[in-house]
Design an enzyme around this catalytic site. Sequence first.
Site, PDB file in Angstrom:
ATOM      1  N   HIS A  63      -8.878  -1.748  -5.408  1.00  0.00           N
ATOM      2  CA  HIS A  63      -7.852  -1.465  -6.411  1.00  0.00           C
ATOM      3  C   HIS A  63      -6.635  -0.877  -5.712  1.00  0.00           C
ATOM      4  O   HIS A  63      -6.764   0.054  -4.916  1.00  0.00           O
ATOM      5  CB  HIS A  63      -8.385  -0.470  -7.452  1.00  0.00           C
ATOM      6  CG  HIS A  63      -7.334   0.023  -8.391  1.00  0.00           C
ATOM      7  ND1 HIS A  63      -6.526  -0.814  -9.115  1.00  0.00           N
ATOM      8  CD2 HIS A  63      -6.937   1.286  -8.730  1.00  0.00           C
ATOM      9  CE1 HIS A  63      -5.698  -0.108  -9.871  1.00  0.00           C
ATOM     10  NE2 HIS A  63      -5.920   1.159  -9.645  1.00  0.00           N
ATOM     11  N   TYR A 114     -12.414 -25.472   7.021  1.00  0.00           N
ATOM     12  CA  TYR A 114     -11.483 -24.543   7.643  1.00  0.00           C
ATOM     13  C   TYR A 114     -12.270 -23.558   8.497  1.00  0.00           C
ATOM     14  O   TYR A 114     -13.367 -23.164   8.135  1.00  0.00           O
ATOM     15  CB  TYR A 114     -10.697 -23.800   6.554  1.00  0.00           C
ATOM     16  CG  TYR A 114      -9.698 -22.810   7.091  1.00  0.00           C
ATOM     17  CD1 TYR A 114      -8.397 -23.194   7.373  1.00  0.00           C
ATOM     18  CD2 TYR A 114     -10.070 -21.494   7.322  1.00  0.00           C
ATOM     19  CE1 TYR A 114      -7.477 -22.280   7.860  1.00  0.00           C
ATOM     20  CE2 TYR A 114      -9.153 -20.573   7.822  1.00  0.00           C
ATOM     21  CZ  TYR A 114      -7.866 -20.975   8.090  1.00  0.00           C
ATOM     22  OH  TYR A 114      -6.953 -20.072   8.587  1.00  0.00           O
ATOM     23  N   HIS A 137      -2.004  -0.311  -6.193  1.00  0.00           N
ATOM     24  CA  HIS A 137      -0.789  -0.502  -6.985  1.00  0.00           C
ATOM     25  C   HIS A 137       0.223  -1.261  -6.127  1.00  0.00           C
ATOM     26  O   HIS A 137       1.400  -0.905  -6.092  1.00  0.00           O
ATOM     27  CB  HIS A 137      -0.216   0.837  -7.436  1.00  0.00           C
ATOM     28  CG  HIS A 137      -0.993   1.522  -8.505  1.00  0.00           C
ATOM     29  ND1 HIS A 137      -0.424   2.353  -9.433  1.00  0.00           N
ATOM     30  CD2 HIS A 137      -2.322   1.481  -8.815  1.00  0.00           C
ATOM     31  CE1 HIS A 137      -1.355   2.811 -10.258  1.00  0.00           C
ATOM     32  NE2 HIS A 137      -2.519   2.308  -9.892  1.00  0.00           N
ATOM     33  N   ASP A 197      -5.629 -21.694  -1.784  1.00  0.00           N
ATOM     34  CA  ASP A 197      -6.579 -21.446  -0.694  1.00  0.00           C
ATOM     35  C   ASP A 197      -7.576 -20.342  -1.052  1.00  0.00           C
ATOM     36  O   ASP A 197      -8.659 -20.273  -0.470  1.00  0.00           O
ATOM     37  CB  ASP A 197      -5.820 -21.027   0.583  1.00  0.00           C
ATOM     38  CG  ASP A 197      -5.147 -22.214   1.270  1.00  0.00           C
ATOM     39  OD1 ASP A 197      -5.516 -23.367   1.001  1.00  0.00           O
ATOM     40  OD2 ASP A 197      -4.225 -21.965   2.083  1.00  0.00           O
ATOM     41  N   HIS A 203      -0.702  -1.761 -15.685  1.00  0.00           N
ATOM     42  CA  HIS A 203      -1.337  -0.974 -14.638  1.00  0.00           C
ATOM     43  C   HIS A 203      -1.178  -1.694 -13.282  1.00  0.00           C
ATOM     44  O   HIS A 203      -0.079  -1.669 -12.732  1.00  0.00           O
ATOM     45  CB  HIS A 203      -2.800  -0.730 -15.032  1.00  0.00           C
ATOM     46  CG  HIS A 203      -3.531   0.266 -14.198  1.00  0.00           C
ATOM     47  ND1 HIS A 203      -4.650   0.922 -14.641  1.00  0.00           N
ATOM     48  CD2 HIS A 203      -3.326   0.696 -12.933  1.00  0.00           C
ATOM     49  CE1 HIS A 203      -5.100   1.727 -13.689  1.00  0.00           C
ATOM     50  NE2 HIS A 203      -4.306   1.606 -12.652  1.00  0.00           N
TER      51      HIS A 203
END
Lengths: 230, 230, 230, 230
Positions: free
Chosen positions: C94, C228, C96, C119, C170
Amino acid sequence: MLEKLKKEVFEANLELPRRELIKYTWGNVSAIDRESNLFVIKPSGVDYDVMTADDMVVCNLDGEVIEGELNPSSDMPTHAVLYKSFKDIGSIVHTHSTWATIWSQAGLDVPVYGTTHADTFFGPVPCARHLTEEEINKNYEHETGSVIVETFEERNINPNEVPGVLLHGHAPFVWAENAEKAVMNAVVLEEVCKMNLFTLQLNQESEHLPNRILNKHYERKHGENSYYGQ
Amino acid sequence: MLEKLKKEVFEANLELPRRELIKYTWGNVSAIDRESNLFVIKPSGVDYDVMTADDMVVCNLDGEVIEGELNPSSDMPTHAVLYKSFKDIGSIVHTHSTWATIWSQAGLDVPVYGTTHADTFFGPVPCARHLTEEEINKNYEHETGSVIVETFEERNINPNEVPGVLLHGHAPFVWAENAEKAVMNAVVLEEVCKMNLFTLQLNQESEHLPNRILNKHYERKHGENSYYGQ
Amino acid sequence: MLEKLKKEVFEANLELPRRELIKYTWGNVSAIDRESNLFVIKPSGVDYDVMTADDMVVCNLDGEVIEGELNPSSDMPTHAVLYKSFKDIGSIVHTHSTWATIWSQAGLDVPVYGTTHADTFFGPVPCARHLTEEEINKNYEHETGSVIVETFEERNINPNEVPGVLLHGHAPFVWAENAEKAVMNAVVLEEVCKMNLFTLQLNQESEHLPNRILNKHYERKHGENSYYGQ
Amino acid sequence: MLEKLKKEVFEANLELPRRELIKYTWGNVSAIDRESNLFVIKPSGVDYDVMTADDMVVCNLDGEVIEGELNPSSDMPTHAVLYKSFKDIGSIVHTHSTWATIWSQAGLDVPVYGTTHADTFFGPVPCARHLTEEEINKNYEHETGSVIVETFEERNINPNEVPGVLLHGHAPFVWAENAEKAVMNAVVLEEVCKMNLFTLQLNQESEHLPNRILNKHYERKHGENSYYGQ
């Protein structure tokens, strides 16, 4: 005199370019000792490479220099007015940080669009009006402080809950209980100003953060029931 | 020859990438010795990793190389014209810094929206016109200087008070009394160009800074009654 | 207890400021041990300069602290709900981060405009709704997790294929099979949010990436036929 | 085999994150030996911290691996097609650099607004079309190269004069005579894409650079009469 406070103020000034809030010497931090009502502020236009903690200048709340060889920041009288009126604050930061200055130049309050804002500022950050010709001629820097105080009084904003302001056509002043937190609040304001500008560009109909979430996030970090941190 | 000036010019050129005004070698700084009317300029397209102060090239006001093994910056004749016409300036900086170049490409003068601008530039920074086919064929870099001078004369702008210009479709030239200050003025112009673009985006009705505040801020830092710094 | 996982979580938290996803301590990473169903998370509001791997806090899926001297991140209950519902994920981040927060504040899903998005995220990244007054009063952080889960269920999105979400007003939550990849996915989301905002500004008629190319790029990197890497 | 070229390609790949053109391993540089018609390219998805010059992979113009333990970049067949068709180029760079990718996502050619562009690209940088379902199923990376070649042929653009292209919904490919210059051209394209986006935002009526100035600036740096550098 106030050696510990001088060191804190010196360190906080050095933090401004590290946090990319200023270029060269375009900013100043001060902090006050509430027992003696004396505050310590950065000298004016001194290179950070040669500046030391001992170069900090001590002033009183009437904006007079009490100790120091160097001229204090030219914005010193603004700091004095703020300390006199906002009795709980311990430190003030002034910068021309890019995004907060953009909102200042646009002459707009910073609305609350998200929790990054709500974690620190309990409502919009106001933009104070231009000074009049008379105010400029009287004592520009002192009157700048008075216009900030007027803004908070007229709009009934608590400076402890909204610790910052934009000056129309100029740049932000931000404060907190100590110098480290005042710089942190200046970082928050700068980031919020950047994010809110692009939030509006992305969606002109962006909703303000609902009051219920503003309250929740501010109270998570501030006041009796806060539970953020250790 | 002019060893001290060469060192200052060399150092100021190195400052350009440090201040993020240029990438690779896309810029040049020069400085003049007003007694001999000779100026020192960066050589053309030399990597900053290998360049030394001794590589700086000495030229006269007719744009002739007086000393130096290397070719001077290809923009050298523009510098010569500016030193000849703007008799008080001591150093010139040319960059393609991002935001000043954006205003140049848009072909617009930079209006005054805030005190960051007013502290350094006493009014809008003008954008000079494109060169004509004839001017390009004659001597492109020399005529570039002439178009800058024409811009300041026709609009009656004092180059000591507005120490910079944008070239339409190209990029800025900025100046000052010495190389260190010329780089600083280039940093100010770059930051102001960034802030003013987003000021307009945030509020298309943004007011220009009132003249009373423009005057106050310029005079705080310049002229007899200035009181900024030590 | 879970020493190896603590170290991975600690390192991933330090990576957040290095990748410019956070300022100060504005973010948190956790990772789960699926055998014991215990997860490790950063403590709340501790300076990165003094934080060690031993400061990481161990919690269970009911959001209870099992081991650790310090308070866990205040967002811990959100992590617990996500681990309980999204059974294949191994780590949650998490932040910001600026551009993902801008899309969160604007309250918009992030559409697929290019292969950088395809991707990593197999479709738009959804924006979850604001919490109600009742949800906030009940258990804000726990209910935040529930609203994320609701978003994926109602829209029938597979959290293994679209490993991230925006919270309206948020900021983002992002996940992956381990902490290193979860941070990488957060970097991708941040970059995609920046690019997509300006893609729309440059061309309001920008086409979403055709499904045939979305499929091709996602399958180059994921699933049985991926080719890849090594 | 081709040890010197491997070293150049390795160094050029490391330059991509230093110049902020890529995050993680999102890019690749190759360079060709025109005598043997073999080219050297970065391996796929290997961390830059552990990658060495010896890890570079040697391929031929049919897109076959000739030497190397590791899988080459998954974009390798695109490089092979470009080397086969554009016979003067010596190195190719592919990145997802932010601003060039934004123009790619918007599906627009990059117009010439200034001399920063004209110094390197002699005209607009084209945006190539999306691949069809059939092309994707055939050999995606090979067909990507073919669509680039088609773009230059159909529009009659000389790849030596306009050394780069955008892929719609994807990102840029850029080239030059050697790896160092190819990276530099990628830096120029990235900067020009950033500046041109904001030029348009600042002034929707921005004029394209007049041809007389485009010609002058391109010729200052390229061809027989160039006079930039030493």
